[in-house]
Design a protein around this motif. Sequence first.
Motif, mmCIF file in Angstrom:
data_model
loop_
_atom_site.group_PDB
_atom_site.id
_atom_site.type_symbol
_atom_site.label_atom_id
_atom_site.label_comp_id
_atom_site.label_asym_id
_atom_site.label_seq_id
_atom_site.Cartn_x
_atom_site.Cartn_y
_atom_site.Cartn_z
ATOM 1 N N LEU A 1 0.837 -1.203 0.000
ATOM 2 C CA LEU A 1 0.000 0.000 0.000
ATOM 3 C C LEU A 1 0.872 1.253 0.000
ATOM 4 O O LEU A 1 0.581 2.226 -0.709
ATOM 5 N N GLN A 2 1.955 1.216 0.785
ATOM 6 C CA GLN A 2 2.854 2.381 0.827
ATOM 7 C C GLN A 2 3.509 2.612 -0.530
ATOM 8 O O GLN A 2 3.577 3.736 -1.009
ATOM 9 N N ARG A 3 3.962 1.531 -1.168
ATOM 10 C CA ARG A 3 4.593 1.660 -2.486
ATOM 11 C C ARG A 3 3.616 2.235 -3.492
ATOM 12 O O ARG A 3 3.959 3.004 -4.363
ATOM 13 N N ASN A 4 2.349 1.836 -3.349
ATOM 14 C CA ASN A 4 1.304 2.227 -4.309
ATOM 15 C C ASN A 4 0.664 3.566 -3.936
ATOM 16 O O ASN A 4 -0.205 4.047 -4.625
ATOM 17 N N ASP A 5 1.105 4.120 -2.784
ATOM 18 C CA ASP A 5 0.520 5.365 -2.278
ATOM 19 C C ASP A 5 -1.000 5.233 -2.122
ATOM 20 O O ASP A 5 -1.763 6.135 -2.494
ATOM 21 N N SER A 6 -1.431 4.081 -1.599
ATOM 22 C CA SER A 6 -2.869 3.814 -1.423
ATOM 23 C C SER A 6 -3.257 3.953 0.039
ATOM 24 O O SER A 6 -2.431 3.789 0.934
ATOM 25 N N ARG A 7 -4.533 4.235 0.257
ATOM 26 C CA ARG A 7 -5.023 4.368 1.633
ATOM 27 C C ARG A 7 -5.133 2.987 2.292
ATOM 28 O O ARG A 7 -5.464 1.997 1.625
ATOM 29 N N PRO A 8 -4.922 2.910 3.618
ATOM 30 C CA PRO A 8 -4.919 1.587 4.273
ATOM 31 C C PRO A 8 -6.291 0.933 4.399
ATOM 32 O O PRO A 8 -6.399 -0.282 4.424
ATOM 33 N N PHE A 9 -7.359 1.720 4.534
ATOM 34 C CA PHE A 9 -8.698 1.160 4.782
ATOM 35 C C PHE A 9 -8.659 0.206 5.982
ATOM 36 O O PHE A 9 -9.167 -0.909 5.918
ATOM 37 N N GLY A 10 -8.040 0.676 7.066
ATOM 38 C CA GLY A 10 -7.964 -0.165 8.257
ATOM 39 C C GLY A 10 -9.243 -0.114 9.080
ATOM 40 O O GLY A 10 -10.197 0.605 8.761
ATOM 41 N N VAL A 11 -9.223 -0.881 10.169
ATOM 42 C CA VAL A 11 -10.392 -0.965 11.057
ATOM 43 C C VAL A 11 -10.463 0.287 11.930
ATOM 44 O O VAL A 11 -9.450 0.798 12.407
ATOM 45 N N CYS A 12 -11.675 0.773 12.153
ATOM 46 C CA CYS A 12 -11.911 2.034 12.863
ATOM 47 C C CYS A 12 -11.226 2.072 14.228
ATOM 48 O O CYS A 12 -10.568 3.061 14.579
ATOM 49 N N GLN A 13 -11.362 0.991 15.017
ATOM 50 C CA GLN A 13 -10.858 1.069 16.393
ATOM 51 C C GLN A 13 -9.329 1.108 16.461
ATOM 52 O O GLN A 13 -8.772 1.306 17.532
ATOM 53 N N SER A 14 -8.650 0.941 15.302
ATOM 54 C CA SER A 14 -7.191 1.072 15.305
ATOM 55 C C SER A 14 -6.758 2.416 14.708
ATOM 56 O O SER A 14 -5.591 2.602 14.360
ATOM 57 N N CYS A 15 -7.702 3.368 14.606
ATOM 58 C CA CYS A 15 -7.431 4.653 13.949
ATOM 59 C C CYS A 15 -6.989 5.705 14.967
ATOM 60 O O CYS A 15 -7.436 5.714 16.113
ATOM 61 N N ARG A 16 -6.149 6.614 14.540
ATOM 62 C CA ARG A 16 -5.681 7.668 15.451
ATOM 63 C C ARG A 16 -6.802 8.622 15.854
ATOM 64 O O ARG A 16 -6.690 9.328 16.855
ATOM 65 N N TYR A 17 -7.891 8.660 15.082
ATOM 66 C CA TYR A 17 -9.007 9.566 15.402
ATOM 67 C C TYR A 17 -10.097 8.885 16.230
ATOM 68 O O TYR A 17 -11.094 9.512 16.568
ATOM 69 N N PHE A 18 -9.928 7.596 16.529
ATOM 70 C CA PHE A 18 -10.945 6.853 17.281
ATOM 71 C C PHE A 18 -10.859 7.209 18.761
ATOM 72 O O PHE A 18 -9.795 7.130 19.372
ATOM 73 N N ARG A 19 -11.994 7.620 19.331
ATOM 74 C CA ARG A 19 -12.042 7.947 20.759
ATOM 75 C C ARG A 19 -12.975 6.955 21.435
ATOM 76 O O ARG A 19 -14.203 7.059 21.327
ATOM 77 N N LYS A 20 -12.352 5.990 22.111
ATOM 78 C CA LYS A 20 -13.117 4.903 22.739
ATOM 79 C C LYS A 20 -13.977 5.426 23.875
ATOM 80 O O LYS A 20 -13.505 6.202 24.707
ATOM 81 N N ASN A 21 -15.251 5.001 23.889
ATOM 82 C CA ASN A 21 -16.169 5.326 24.985
ATOM 83 C C ASN A 21 -16.134 6.824 25.339
ATOM 84 O O ASN A 21 -16.092 7.197 26.513
#
Length: 186
Positions: free
Chosen positions: A135-155
């Motif tokens: 993905l990095q080589r291709n300059d593509s977005r990761p499309f990862g899971v929400c709860q592993s995101c830097r913007y996720f605020r648990k509870n």
Amino acid sequence: MESHAIEAARLVDRLGRLIRSGESRRGINPAQWEALRFLARANRFSRTPAALADYLVSTRGTVSQTLIALESKGLVVRQQSSRDRRSVELELTSTGIEMLEEDPLIELARDLGKGSDDRLTSAVEVLRDALRRALQRNDSRPFGVCQSCRYFRKNASGRGKHHCALIDEPLSEKESELICSEQQPA
Ligand code: SF4
């Protein structure tokens, strides 16, 4: 080690071809299966034609043809976005959800599940790392899971509701497990 790496790459390629040949036999082509899988896993901010095109590393025109085919088969519907009236949201229909129970990928998952848990966990880690580098080589977005995101605020509300600090929207527990076009690893 290098010979193991090239052998693993051949196995991934061969398995992919075998699965895709099985997909076509069910009257749904590989791109259509990939779109169904994406719509089942993507959160409400990401179920758009543009995000689907990014995820599939495809063109908007090709994805548009895929969506027209899925709509005509009654597997997907388009509706106006509740957040932006100029945008379109895609949803699986109940028939689309049922179709995914016959996803040829499930057969591969069963075969993979016959190995030990430890070996499977190691294989998943190796494949995740390879995907991240590709993905990095291709300059593509990761499309990862929400709860592993830097913007996720648990509870964030203190009442079991989570929050997205980027889009400033509440997130349910179920949504926290879905993938997102805006996800950035924490
Ligand atoms: S927290 Fe990250 S992954 Fe979740 S909705 Fe917000 S931007 Fe997307």
